[in-house]
Motif scaffolding. Structure first.
Motif, PDB file in Angstrom:
ATOM      1  N   UNK A  79       1.082  -1.201   0.048  1.00  0.00           N
ATOM      2  CA  UNK A  79       0.057  -0.052   0.059  1.00  0.00           C
ATOM      3  C   UNK A  79       0.842   1.167   0.046  1.00  0.00           C
ATOM      4  N   UNK A  80       0.593   2.259   0.901  1.00  0.00           N
ATOM      5  CA  UNK A  80       1.322   3.709   0.874  1.00  0.00           C
ATOM      6  C   UNK A  80       1.580   3.817   2.216  1.00  0.00           C
ATOM      7  N   UNK A  81       1.347   3.091   3.329  1.00  0.00           N
ATOM      8  CA  UNK A  81       1.513   3.502   4.735  1.00  0.00           C
ATOM      9  C   UNK A  81       2.937   3.043   5.070  1.00  0.00           C
ATOM     10  N   UNK A  82       2.884   2.347   6.371  1.00  0.00           N
ATOM     11  CA  UNK A  82       4.330   1.891   6.775  1.00  0.00           C
ATOM     12  C   UNK A  82       4.405   0.559   6.906  1.00  0.00           C
ATOM     13  N   UNK A  83       3.775  -0.427   6.131  1.00  0.00           N
ATOM     14  CA  UNK A  83       3.475  -1.963   6.155  1.00  0.00           C
ATOM     15  C   UNK A  83       4.726  -2.143   5.345  1.00  0.00           C
ATOM     16  N   UNK A  84       6.138  -2.123   5.807  1.00  0.00           N
ATOM     17  CA  UNK A  84       7.121  -2.554   4.937  1.00  0.00           C
ATOM     18  C   UNK A  84       7.427  -3.917   4.693  1.00  0.00           C
ATOM     19  N   UNK A  85       7.592  -3.999   3.470  1.00  0.00           N
ATOM     20  CA  UNK A  85       7.951  -5.705   2.906  1.00  0.00           C
ATOM     21  C   UNK A  85       9.425  -5.791   2.788  1.00  0.00           C
ATOM     22  N   UNK A  86      10.134  -4.878   2.606  1.00  0.00           N
ATOM     23  CA  UNK A  86      11.501  -5.120   2.399  1.00  0.00           C
ATOM     24  C   UNK A  86      11.971  -3.432   2.838  1.00  0.00           C
ATOM     25  N   UNK A  87      13.049  -3.629   3.576  1.00  0.00           N
ATOM     26  CA  UNK A  87      13.787  -2.374   3.943  1.00  0.00           C
ATOM     27  C   UNK A  87      15.359  -2.584   4.013  1.00  0.00           C
ATOM     28  N   UNK A  88      16.092  -2.364   3.294  1.00  0.00           N
ATOM     29  CA  UNK A  88      17.286  -2.875   3.019  1.00  0.00           C
ATOM     30  C   UNK A  88      18.508  -1.739   2.738  1.00  0.00           C
ATOM     31  N   UNK A  89      19.456  -1.583   3.517  1.00  0.00           N
ATOM     32  CA  UNK A  89      20.657  -0.441   3.117  1.00  0.00           C
ATOM     33  C   UNK A  89      21.445  -1.163   2.159  1.00  0.00           C
ATOM     34  N   UNK A  90      21.763  -0.502   1.027  1.00  0.00           N
ATOM     35  CA  UNK A  90      22.854  -1.124  -0.157  1.00  0.00           C
ATOM     36  C   UNK A  90      23.939  -0.111  -0.221  1.00  0.00           C
ATOM     37  N   UNK A  91      24.939  -0.847  -0.735  1.00  0.00           N
ATOM     38  CA  UNK A  91      26.101  -0.268  -1.014  1.00  0.00           C
ATOM     39  C   UNK A  91      25.868   0.912  -1.967  1.00  0.00           C
ATOM     40  N   UNK A 100      11.926 -11.414  -4.519  1.00  0.00           N
ATOM     41  CA  UNK A 100      11.329 -12.551  -4.939  1.00  0.00           C
ATOM     42  C   UNK A 100       9.749 -12.407  -4.973  1.00  0.00           C
ATOM     43  N   UNK A 101       9.384 -12.976  -5.878  1.00  0.00           N
ATOM     44  CA  UNK A 101       7.789 -13.202  -5.991  1.00  0.00           C
ATOM     45  C   UNK A 101       6.968 -13.688  -5.088  1.00  0.00           C
ATOM     46  N   UNK A 102       7.538 -14.421  -3.883  1.00  0.00           N
ATOM     47  CA  UNK A 102       6.559 -14.720  -2.890  1.00  0.00           C
ATOM     48  C   UNK A 102       6.559 -13.647  -1.968  1.00  0.00           C
ATOM     49  N   UNK A 103       7.075 -12.525  -2.148  1.00  0.00           N
ATOM     50  CA  UNK A 103       6.932 -11.401  -1.312  1.00  0.00           C
ATOM     51  C   UNK A 103       5.518 -10.800  -1.473  1.00  0.00           C
ATOM     52  N   UNK A 104       4.907 -11.019  -2.734  1.00  0.00           N
ATOM     53  CA  UNK A 104       4.082 -10.272  -3.223  1.00  0.00           C
ATOM     54  C   UNK A 104       2.606 -11.005  -3.453  1.00  0.00           C
ATOM     55  N   UNK A 105       1.494 -10.233  -2.982  1.00  0.00           N
ATOM     56  CA  UNK A 105       0.142 -11.171  -3.044  1.00  0.00           C
ATOM     57  C   UNK A 105      -0.601 -10.455  -4.261  1.00  0.00           C
ATOM     58  N   UNK A 106      -1.281 -11.435  -4.745  1.00  0.00           N
ATOM     59  CA  UNK A 106      -2.184 -11.242  -6.049  1.00  0.00           C
ATOM     60  C   UNK A 106      -3.196 -10.005  -5.674  1.00  0.00           C
ATOM     61  N   UNK A 107      -3.521  -9.097  -6.541  1.00  0.00           N
ATOM     62  CA  UNK A 107      -4.270  -8.017  -6.381  1.00  0.00           C
ATOM     63  C   UNK A 107      -3.966  -6.643  -5.405  1.00  0.00           C
ATOM     64  N   UNK A 108      -2.659  -6.831  -4.731  1.00  0.00           N
ATOM     65  CA  UNK A 108      -2.232  -5.804  -3.873  1.00  0.00           C
ATOM     66  C   UNK A 108      -1.352  -4.858  -4.741  1.00  0.00           C
ATOM     67  N   UNK A 109      -1.487  -3.768  -4.019  1.00  0.00           N
ATOM     68  CA  UNK A 109      -0.991  -2.438  -4.661  1.00  0.00           C
ATOM     69  C   UNK A 109       0.330  -2.310  -3.677  1.00  0.00           C
ATOM     70  N   UNK A 110       1.371  -2.074  -4.302  1.00  0.00           N
ATOM     71  CA  UNK A 110       2.600  -1.759  -3.424  1.00  0.00           C
ATOM     72  C   UNK A 110       3.306  -0.395  -3.971  1.00  0.00           C
ATOM     73  N   UNK A 111       4.165   0.133  -2.747  1.00  0.00           N
ATOM     74  CA  UNK A 111       4.709   1.543  -3.458  1.00  0.00           C
ATOM     75  C   UNK A 111       6.415   1.255  -2.940  1.00  0.00           C
ATOM     76  N   UNK A 112       7.200   2.093  -3.528  1.00  0.00           N
ATOM     77  CA  UNK A 112       8.568   1.864  -3.330  1.00  0.00           C
ATOM     78  C   UNK A 112       9.221   3.092  -3.438  1.00  0.00           C
TER      79      UNK A 112
END
Length: 138
Positions: A79-91, A100-112
């Motif tokens: 969605x658009x709130x604070x339901x973080x699926x991935x939060x990662x610091x990168x170099x 990976x696809x298993x992090x996502x659910x059918x019919x769901x909106x994500x933001x990044x």
């Protein structure tokens, strides 16, 4: 008139010499760190993940902050709130991340979004640019 010009020059030199002084002039150091330019997946798109291994998120390596880039921080949100699926610091040299696809659910909106940290100021840019997409899985 000459006094006014000399004062303006002195203030300008002060702000250039002490970058933190700019923050006290009504702007924060976070505003001084450039925002990251996103490449993919596109904003407001629908992604069919049927049979796919996942999604690769990409962004540009520019613009580089004034103090040099120290790191990136990638955030994927349900969605658009604070339901973080991935939060990662990168170099500093990483400009993509695979989720990976298993992090996502059918019919769901994500933001990044992605932030970058200025190596000199040690602050992250503001993340007022957020892209979103909807997932289809059959």
């Amino acid at each position: 008139m000459l006094t006014k010009n000399i004062t303006l020059i002195m203030v300008s030199l002060f702000l250039l010499t002490f970058p933190g002084a700019y923050a006290h002039a009504g702007n924060s150091e976070r505003d001084m760190v450039p925002k990251v330019e996103y490449l993919s997946p596109d904003d407001e798109t629908t992604i069919d993940l049927t049979g796919e291994p996942g999604i690769t998120f990409r962004w540009k390596s520019t613009p580089i902050p004034g103090g040099g880039r120290d790191a990136y921080r990638f955030k994927l949100i349900r969605g658009f709130k604070y339901d973080f699926i991935v939060s990662q610091e990168l170099g500093q040299g990483v400009f993509s991340i695979d989720v990976p696809a298993d992090k996502f659910e059918d019919g769901t909106t994500y933001s990044w979004y992605v932030e970058q940290r200025d190596a000199s100021l040690m602050v992250w840019n503001r993340h007022d640019i957020v892209w979103s997409f909807k997932i289809i899985k059959k």
